[in-house]
Motif scaffolding. Structure first.
Motif, PDB file in Angstrom:
ATOM      1  N   ARG A  35       0.971  -1.154   0.120  1.00  0.00           N
ATOM      2  CA  ARG A  35      -0.115   0.017   0.142  1.00  0.00           C
ATOM      3  C   ARG A  35       0.901   1.336  -0.063  1.00  0.00           C
ATOM      4  O   ARG A  35       0.553   2.362  -0.716  1.00  0.00           O
ATOM      5  CB  ARG A  35      -0.923  -0.116   1.439  1.00  0.00           C
ATOM      6  N   ARG A  82       1.033   4.229  -2.652  1.00  0.00           N
ATOM      7  CA  ARG A  82       0.836   5.703  -2.386  1.00  0.00           C
ATOM      8  C   ARG A  82       1.999   6.389  -2.819  1.00  0.00           C
ATOM      9  O   ARG A  82       1.620   7.786  -3.530  1.00  0.00           O
ATOM     10  CB  ARG A  82       0.795   5.748  -0.747  1.00  0.00           C
ATOM     11  N   SER A 128     -11.873  -5.040   3.468  1.00  0.00           N
ATOM     12  CA  SER A 128     -12.427  -3.541   3.021  1.00  0.00           C
ATOM     13  C   SER A 128     -12.820  -2.781   4.440  1.00  0.00           C
ATOM     14  O   SER A 128     -12.865  -1.596   4.537  1.00  0.00           O
ATOM     15  CB  SER A 128     -13.800  -3.852   2.088  1.00  0.00           C
ATOM     16  N   ARG A 161     -17.269   3.454  -0.032  1.00  0.00           N
ATOM     17  CA  ARG A 161     -17.372   2.281  -0.699  1.00  0.00           C
ATOM     18  C   ARG A 161     -17.637   0.747  -0.086  1.00  0.00           C
ATOM     19  O   ARG A 161     -18.082  -0.020  -0.410  1.00  0.00           O
ATOM     20  CB  ARG A 161     -15.986   2.022  -1.710  1.00  0.00           C
ATOM     21  N   ALA A 177      -8.396   4.537   6.390  1.00  0.00           N
ATOM     22  CA  ALA A 177      -8.896   5.682   6.033  1.00  0.00           C
ATOM     23  C   ALA A 177      -9.051   6.741   7.108  1.00  0.00           C
ATOM     24  O   ALA A 177      -8.690   8.014   7.126  1.00  0.00           O
ATOM     25  CB  ALA A 177      -9.846   5.738   4.916  1.00  0.00           C
ATOM     26  N   ASP A 229     -11.085  12.401  -0.245  1.00  0.00           N
ATOM     27  CA  ASP A 229     -10.821  11.160  -0.962  1.00  0.00           C
ATOM     28  C   ASP A 229     -10.850   9.826  -0.057  1.00  0.00           C
ATOM     29  O   ASP A 229     -11.595   8.791  -0.465  1.00  0.00           O
ATOM     30  CB  ASP A 229      -9.280  11.139  -1.667  1.00  0.00           C
ATOM     31  N   GLU A 230     -10.480   9.951   1.168  1.00  0.00           N
ATOM     32  CA  GLU A 230     -10.595   9.044   2.222  1.00  0.00           C
ATOM     33  C   GLU A 230     -12.315   8.752   2.516  1.00  0.00           C
ATOM     34  O   GLU A 230     -12.433   7.628   2.915  1.00  0.00           O
ATOM     35  CB  GLU A 230     -10.032   9.273   3.562  1.00  0.00           C
ATOM     36  N   TRP A 287      -9.486  -1.301   5.293  1.00  0.00           N
ATOM     37  CA  TRP A 287      -9.266  -0.008   4.590  1.00  0.00           C
ATOM     38  C   TRP A 287      -9.708   1.261   4.783  1.00  0.00           C
ATOM     39  O   TRP A 287      -9.321   2.401   4.977  1.00  0.00           O
ATOM     40  CB  TRP A 287      -9.447  -0.062   2.976  1.00  0.00           C
ATOM     41  N   SER A 288     -11.123   0.846   5.462  1.00  0.00           N
ATOM     42  CA  SER A 288     -11.840   1.985   5.778  1.00  0.00           C
ATOM     43  C   SER A 288     -11.257   2.425   7.156  1.00  0.00           C
ATOM     44  O   SER A 288     -11.018   3.739   7.271  1.00  0.00           O
ATOM     45  CB  SER A 288     -13.378   1.528   6.415  1.00  0.00           C
ATOM     46  N   SER A 317     -20.754   9.305   4.405  1.00  0.00           N
ATOM     47  CA  SER A 317     -20.122   7.978   4.348  1.00  0.00           C
ATOM     48  C   SER A 317     -20.204   6.996   5.598  1.00  0.00           C
ATOM     49  O   SER A 317     -20.441   5.717   5.351  1.00  0.00           O
ATOM     50  CB  SER A 317     -18.339   8.223   3.951  1.00  0.00           C
ATOM     51  N   GLN A 331     -14.615   8.744   0.319  1.00  0.00           N
ATOM     52  CA  GLN A 331     -15.269   8.134  -0.842  1.00  0.00           C
ATOM     53  C   GLN A 331     -14.595   6.608  -0.357  1.00  0.00           C
ATOM     54  O   GLN A 331     -15.376   5.643  -0.879  1.00  0.00           O
ATOM     55  CB  GLN A 331     -14.189   8.526  -2.034  1.00  0.00           C
ATOM     56  N   LYS A 332     -13.512   6.302   0.165  1.00  0.00           N
ATOM     57  CA  LYS A 332     -12.943   4.920   0.259  1.00  0.00           C
ATOM     58  C   LYS A 332     -13.865   4.344   1.400  1.00  0.00           C
ATOM     59  O   LYS A 332     -14.168   3.143   1.342  1.00  0.00           O
ATOM     60  CB  LYS A 332     -11.455   4.740   0.718  1.00  0.00           C
TER      61      LYS A 332
END
Lengths: 233, 233
Positions: free
Chosen positions: A197, A201, B191, B111, B198, B104-105, B194-195, B39, B107-108
């Motif tokens: 990752r 980045r 997933s 998702r 973020a 941007d974060e 990743w959140s 989000s 958005q992640k």
């Protein structure tokens, strides 16, 4: 410095200021490149001493960010640049922020060298290294385009990120499959995942720097535009 | 705008320029805050439409970054600000870059709402939501300190990141344990991971913005210094 088109300024001192700050950015870029290269070698060779060296050297990059930032603010206050000169200063301020973050990502990668991996897991590290070497080349090409303020190189180099992203996705799928097959490996593999990752980045940040070069030379802000739009410049 | 000490400028037009740009940053901050809040709600309620809304709205934040950046460069070129005014502009240029990345974060995170989770996995999402709400409060406090250019609030708010990091680490351990116990869940849990990452990154960016506020008000660059050094200001 002749290869950068700094234009001609009434004040020779201004030219000198700009040349100095660009030299400092290049020095910072060289350090960041070395940190990334060393972090990859440390992981590849399981070289704990080199990894600790990377972790210990990050402060130099941080200090350069702060001092170059200060230098840029002083130049703006003292020389009151306009048009291309001001764009150059703004591009530099943004570039050093990205370089500093690339330094941080290199630290994250170096930390992987401090973990213990089984023989089988080491094969996964080879794939991480492949991705890492491509990202290092991307960084080198980016710094090269910056040094020459070469907009054609910047546009071409910008496109590398797509390939990096594809390779990153493939590696990520492989790592997830490995974790599913051997759940005990999850803590180790997660550290490889964080490194992958970090590399992804770094690719994004190189892309940012290419966009600042385009902004400086063309006077057009190409962030958040498509690759096609950028090429059409 | 009376609550921000802009100082008194000979040119009323300059004051107006500064007020305008600060209003635009506050507008951008409000949008970013809404994106993050939406989000989190989208994940909590498994609300696909709301998640898609977050994804569709990111372009507004990107456009604001570009236009505010341009506005700042124009102010520098036209008004040739020095000292505190120049520091304010530089702080704004950096702040909007971090705000854009927070977008941007978000958005992640959104998702994740598009994935399907089992009932048991939904319990993990509750913990993600807890972390998320704390990060949202951190962002709100940061924007509040920015609006008032309140250095005491900025110092106090800056310290929040430590708590966020601790909570993030705890959640991460929990998620890794869950993956080890149920390897089939790895794709879904990744997933969530990743959140969580973020959210942790958003905390770092809020901390950056607090540092820019301190830089503007105190004229001291506190990046890469310890929390103790910052408090001693």
């Amino acid at each position: 410095m002749d290869n950068i088109n700094l234009g001609r300024h009434i004040s020779g001192q201004f030219n000198e200021d700009l040349e100095n700050v660009i030299n400092h950015v290049m020095h910072m870029g060289g350090l960041v490149e070395k940190q990334l290269s060393d972090s990859l070698t440390a992981v590849y060779d399981a070289d704990e001493a080199l990894a600790k060296n990377v972790l210990a050297n990050d402060y130099k990059i941080n200090a350069l960010e702060v001092s170059i930032d200060d230098e840029c603010t002083r130049i703006i206050a003292k020389r009151q640049p306009a048009a291309g000169d001001l764009r150059l200063i703004m591009a530099i301020v943004k570039t050093i922020a990205d370089l500093e973050r690339i330094g941080d990502e290199a630290q994250k990668i170096a930390r992987v060298a401090l973990e213990n991996f089984s023989g089988e897991q080491k094969a996964l590290l080879l794939n991480l290294d492949n991705l890492g070497r491509k990202v290092l080349e991307f960084l080198q090409a980016t710094l090269d385009a910056f040094t020459r303020m070469d907009v054609d190189s910047a546009v071409l180099t910008h496109g590398n990120d797509e390939k990096i992203d594809r390779e990153y996705e493939a590696l990520m799928r492989q790592l997830m499959t490995y974790m599913m097959e051997d759940p005990r490996s999850i803590p180790q593999i997660m550290s490889v995942i964080w490194s992958a990752r970090a590399l992804e980045r770094i690719g994004d940040r190189c892309q940012n720097i290419c966009e600042y070069i385009i902004y400086f030379v063309k006077g057009k802000d190409v962030r958040h535009t498509t690759a096609e739009d950028i090429k059409s410049l």
